[in-house]
Design a protein around this motif. Structure first.
Motif: not given
Length: 72
Positions: A9-19, A61-72
């Motif tokens: 949430s504090s990252s401009p691209d919505g990603r966090v490093t694995l570390n 470097q690996w980063t992680v983000s929340l997966a995009p939400k899919t519409e039902p």
């Protein structure tokens, strides 16, 4: 999931490093270890969650983000 959401949430691209994620998880629970959950490492553990998306960045470097939400 909650850790990724909080850190990203504090990252401009919505990603966090694995570390960074691993450091956060170990601060929250000093006994945290992916092998306890049957994984050889945090990346392998992250890859098992459908709601998380790992990204290999330039430079390896690996980063992680929340997966995009899919519409039902």
């Amino acid at each position: 999931m909650e850790a990724v959401a909080l850190l990203a949430s504090s990252s401009p691209d919505g990603r966090v490093t694995l570390n960074s994620l691993e450091q956060y998880l170990k601060r929250a629970d000093p006994a945290f270890n992916p092998t306890v959950y049957g994984h050889s490492g945090l990346l392998n553990m992250v890859k098992t969650y459908d709601l998380l998306t790992p990204h290999l960045e330039e430079g390896g470097q690996w980063t992680v983000s929340l997966a995009p939400k899919t519409e039902p």
